[in-house]
Design a protein around this motif. Structure first.
Motif, PDB file in Angstrom:
ATOM      1  N   ARG A  36       0.820  -1.232   0.000  1.00 37.97           N
ATOM      2  CA  ARG A  36       0.000   0.000   0.000  1.00 37.97           C
ATOM      3  C   ARG A  36       0.848   1.273   0.000  1.00 37.97           C
ATOM      4  O   ARG A  36       0.365   2.360   0.306  1.00 37.97           O
ATOM      5  CB  ARG A  36      -0.970  -0.052   1.179  1.00 37.97           C
ATOM      6  N   ALA A  37       2.088   1.136  -0.388  1.00 36.73           N
ATOM      7  CA  ALA A  37       2.979   2.319  -0.430  1.00 36.73           C
ATOM      8  C   ALA A  37       2.491   3.297  -1.505  1.00 36.73           C
ATOM      9  O   ALA A  37       2.387   4.510  -1.254  1.00 36.73           O
ATOM     10  CB  ALA A  37       4.403   1.870  -0.704  1.00 36.73           C
ATOM     11  N   HIS A  38       2.161   2.769  -2.677  1.00 43.40           N
ATOM     12  CA  HIS A  38       1.692   3.662  -3.768  1.00 43.40           C
ATOM     13  C   HIS A  38       0.452   4.424  -3.324  1.00 43.40           C
ATOM     14  O   HIS A  38       0.354   5.645  -3.474  1.00 43.40           O
ATOM     15  CB  HIS A  38       1.379   2.830  -5.025  1.00 43.40           C
ATOM     16  N   LYS A  39      -0.476   3.702  -2.722  1.00 44.16           N
ATOM     17  CA  LYS A  39      -1.767   4.304  -2.308  1.00 44.16           C
ATOM     18  C   LYS A  39      -1.512   5.437  -1.311  1.00 44.16           C
ATOM     19  O   LYS A  39      -2.078   6.526  -1.422  1.00 44.16           O
ATOM     20  CB  LYS A  39      -2.632   3.206  -1.667  1.00 44.16           C
ATOM     21  N   ALA A  40      -0.611   5.187  -0.363  1.00 44.27           N
ATOM     22  CA  ALA A  40      -0.333   6.181   0.693  1.00 44.27           C
ATOM     23  C   ALA A  40       0.264   7.448   0.100  1.00 44.27           C
ATOM     24  O   ALA A  40      -0.220   8.562   0.354  1.00 44.27           O
ATOM     25  CB  ALA A  40       0.609   5.566   1.730  1.00 44.27           C
ATOM     26  N   LEU A  41       1.299   7.304  -0.729  1.00 47.16           N
ATOM     27  CA  LEU A  41       1.997   8.487  -1.260  1.00 47.16           C
ATOM     28  C   LEU A  41       1.132   9.239  -2.268  1.00 47.16           C
ATOM     29  O   LEU A  41       1.067  10.479  -2.243  1.00 47.16           O
ATOM     30  CB  LEU A  41       3.320   8.074  -1.907  1.00 47.16           C
ATOM     31  N   SER A 364       4.329   7.262  18.795  1.00 41.34           N
ATOM     32  CA  SER A 364       3.000   7.831  19.092  1.00 41.34           C
ATOM     33  C   SER A 364       1.948   6.757  18.810  1.00 41.34           C
ATOM     34  O   SER A 364       0.911   6.716  19.460  1.00 41.34           O
ATOM     35  CB  SER A 364       2.732   9.056  18.208  1.00 41.34           C
ATOM     36  N   VAL A 365       2.218   5.892  17.799  1.00 41.95           N
ATOM     37  CA  VAL A 365       1.238   4.836  17.472  1.00 41.95           C
ATOM     38  C   VAL A 365       1.970   3.681  16.789  1.00 41.95           C
ATOM     39  O   VAL A 365       3.007   3.898  16.149  1.00 41.95           O
ATOM     40  CB  VAL A 365       0.137   5.401  16.526  1.00 41.95           C
ATOM     41  N   ILE A 366       1.458   2.474  16.954  1.00 42.60           N
ATOM     42  CA  ILE A 366       1.939   1.303  16.203  1.00 42.60           C
ATOM     43  C   ILE A 366       0.822   0.907  15.240  1.00 42.60           C
ATOM     44  O   ILE A 366      -0.342   0.768  15.672  1.00 42.60           O
ATOM     45  CB  ILE A 366       2.274   0.117  17.127  1.00 42.60           C
ATOM     46  N   VAL A 367       1.144   0.778  13.940  1.00 49.19           N
ATOM     47  CA  VAL A 367       0.114   0.452  12.946  1.00 49.19           C
ATOM     48  C   VAL A 367       0.634  -0.659  12.028  1.00 49.19           C
ATOM     49  O   VAL A 367       1.825  -0.990  12.044  1.00 49.19           O
ATOM     50  CB  VAL A 367      -0.241   1.698  12.095  1.00 49.19           C
ATOM     51  N   VAL A 374      -0.670   6.743   7.513  1.00 51.89           N
ATOM     52  CA  VAL A 374      -1.187   7.980   6.908  1.00 51.89           C
ATOM     53  C   VAL A 374      -2.606   8.251   7.396  1.00 51.89           C
ATOM     54  O   VAL A 374      -2.954   9.375   7.795  1.00 51.89           O
ATOM     55  CB  VAL A 374      -1.123   7.879   5.367  1.00 51.89           C
ATOM     56  N   GLN A 375      -3.443   7.222   7.439  1.00 51.44           N
ATOM     57  CA  GLN A 375      -4.822   7.416   7.899  1.00 51.44           C
ATOM     58  C   GLN A 375      -4.847   7.859   9.364  1.00 51.44           C
ATOM     59  O   GLN A 375      -5.589   8.772   9.743  1.00 51.44           O
ATOM     60  CB  GLN A 375      -5.626   6.106   7.740  1.00 51.44           C
ATOM     61  N   TRP A 376      -3.955   7.274  10.189  1.00 52.65           N
ATOM     62  CA  TRP A 376      -3.902   7.674  11.608  1.00 52.65           C
ATOM     63  C   TRP A 376      -3.549   9.159  11.701  1.00 52.65           C
ATOM     64  O   TRP A 376      -4.215   9.936  12.390  1.00 52.65           O
ATOM     65  CB  TRP A 376      -2.855   6.842  12.353  1.00 52.65           C
ATOM     66  N   ALA A 377      -2.541   9.585  10.960  1.00 50.17           N
ATOM     67  CA  ALA A 377      -2.084  10.986  11.053  1.00 50.17           C
ATOM     68  C   ALA A 377      -3.178  11.934  10.563  1.00 50.17           C
ATOM     69  O   ALA A 377      -3.420  12.992  11.163  1.00 50.17           O
ATOM     70  CB  ALA A 377      -0.815  11.162  10.218  1.00 50.17           C
TER      71      ALA A 377
END
Ligand code: G3P
Ligand code: MG
Length: 382
Positions: A36-41, A364-367, A374-377
């Protein structure tokens, strides 16, 4: 996510937060992009959220790595938003780069020679050059002689003294590189083949070691371990450094004998590298703001009227997404920004960190992965 305004609103106010992404274990595992790297960036790019890639990796010039990574991730990356372990070496002084001879260590073949040349270093030699000229320097590297010869360049005769040793990337022939670095650190003034024995008694536990103009030694990446393709973490440049520390202590008596290995280490988690990355992020987000607000007179006046537009703070928060608690999380947690930018950290389970274990440095978080981070931030930014 709702907190990201629509594109027109976006033009008016670039987000005051940004991301710093680690690469190995977050976006890729060696040569494979993570799912999911492409989706995030691409999600962040489509919403004008600035991000920088901040890696302890390297071995090629930034332009080459950005080209390869853009293709692999299907996202067009900005070379200005790309910091590798050795990127800060480009900022050495012209005197260091032009007048002195440096030994560049690490990487495939002599790629790092070419990187050093593009950084402006004029007099670069590599271990392969020395070994090809005199294979007796390390008898146990004879099996690699053909590889070293393929990348070797002729040495000046006589070889000038070496003022600086720069470990750009992970050494491929530890025996040869350990030997040559140790030879130089025991030498007289960085002259290969000499011994600094001011007291002429090499029987001393420290082999007559004296400070005698030996070269400065720089490591660009502290990582003892990293997430390669193998399921278990592999030795990084920090593993090589620990091997050198061991050999150094055995020969000179080491710290117990008052002869610590003199070295500089940059890279995550050290402040030097986070400050270097933050400066790039700030100038990038100022550039985004300036180019987006260009038509808005008052804002543009505000920016141009300020003598030092670099003092304009366009960023409040950075989310550091990493897989290694010892580098990404420790560094992000401990970094205190001179510009008052708040860094928070998200630890992903796709690299060095083992899901379910207690990380030595608390994020701050483990995901699960980079998309979750990215969704957490973005939730945090609502
Ligand atoms: O050599 C690369 C390794 O040390 C880790 O790289 O991208 O996880 O900082 P990265
Ligand atoms: Mg990593």
């Amino acid at each position: 996510a709702r907190c990201l305004q629509t594109s027109t609103d976006q033009e008016r106010s670039i987000t005051r937060f940004a991301f710093a992404f680690d690469i190995d274990g977050v976006l890729v595992r060696s040569s494979d992009a993570l799912p999911r790297a492409h989706k995030a960036l691409s999600h962040l790019q489509s919403h004008h959220v600035p991000f920088i890639l901040l890696t302890n990796g390297g071995g090629k010039h930034e332009t080459q790595r950005v080209h390869d990574l853009s293709e692999k991730l299907g996202v067009s990356l900005d070379v200005e938003m790309f910091v590798q372990s050795h990127t800060p070496f480009a900022n050495f002084s012209p005197e260091e780069k032009e007048d002195k001879t440096v030994l560049v260590v690490g990487g495939d073949g002599d790629n790092c020679r070419h990187v050093a040349h593009r950084y402006g270093f004029k007099n670069v030699i590599m271990p392969c050059d020395i070994f090809a000229a005199d294979p007796t320097v390390m008898p146990f590297s004879s099996a690699q002689l053909s590889v070293h010869k393929r990348h070797a360049q002729p040495l000046l005769d006589p070889l000038p003294p070496i003022s600086t040793i720069l470990v750009f990337n992970d050494p491929r022939d530890w025996a040869l590189d350990l030997q040559l670095i140790t030879d130089l650190l025991l030498s007289k003034g960085g002259q290969l083949g000499t011994l600094s024995t001011l007291n002429n008694n090499t029987d001393l536990p420290n082999r007559g070691y004296q400070q005698d103009g030996q070269p400065q030694l720089w490591f660009s990446n502290p990582d003892l371990l990293w997430a390669a393709k193998h399921p278990l973490p592999r030795f990084g440049q920090g593993g090589f450094r620990e091997a050198l520390e061991g050999v150094w202590a055995a020969i000179t008596g080491g710290p117990q004998n008052g002869v610590s290995l003199q070295k500089r280490v940059i890279g995550k988690p050290y402040r030097f590298t986070y400050e270097f990355a933050e400066k790039k992020l700030l100038s990038h987000s100022r550039g985004m703001k300036r180019s987006t607000l260009l038509g808005t007179k008052s804002e543009d006046d505000a920016i141009s009227s300020n003598e030092d537009s670099d003092s304009i703070k366009t960023l409040d928060r950075v989310y550091m997404v990493g897989d290694n608690p010892e580098s990404d999380i420790k560094g992000g947690n401990e970094y205190r920004s001179p510009m008052g930018v708040k860094w928070r950290t998200a630890l992903v389970e796709t690299g060095v960190y083992v899901a379910g274990s207690e990380p030595k440095y608390k994020p701050s978080v483990i995901v699960g992965d980079v998309w979750d981070a990215v969704q957490w931030a973005l939730e945090e930014e609502r």
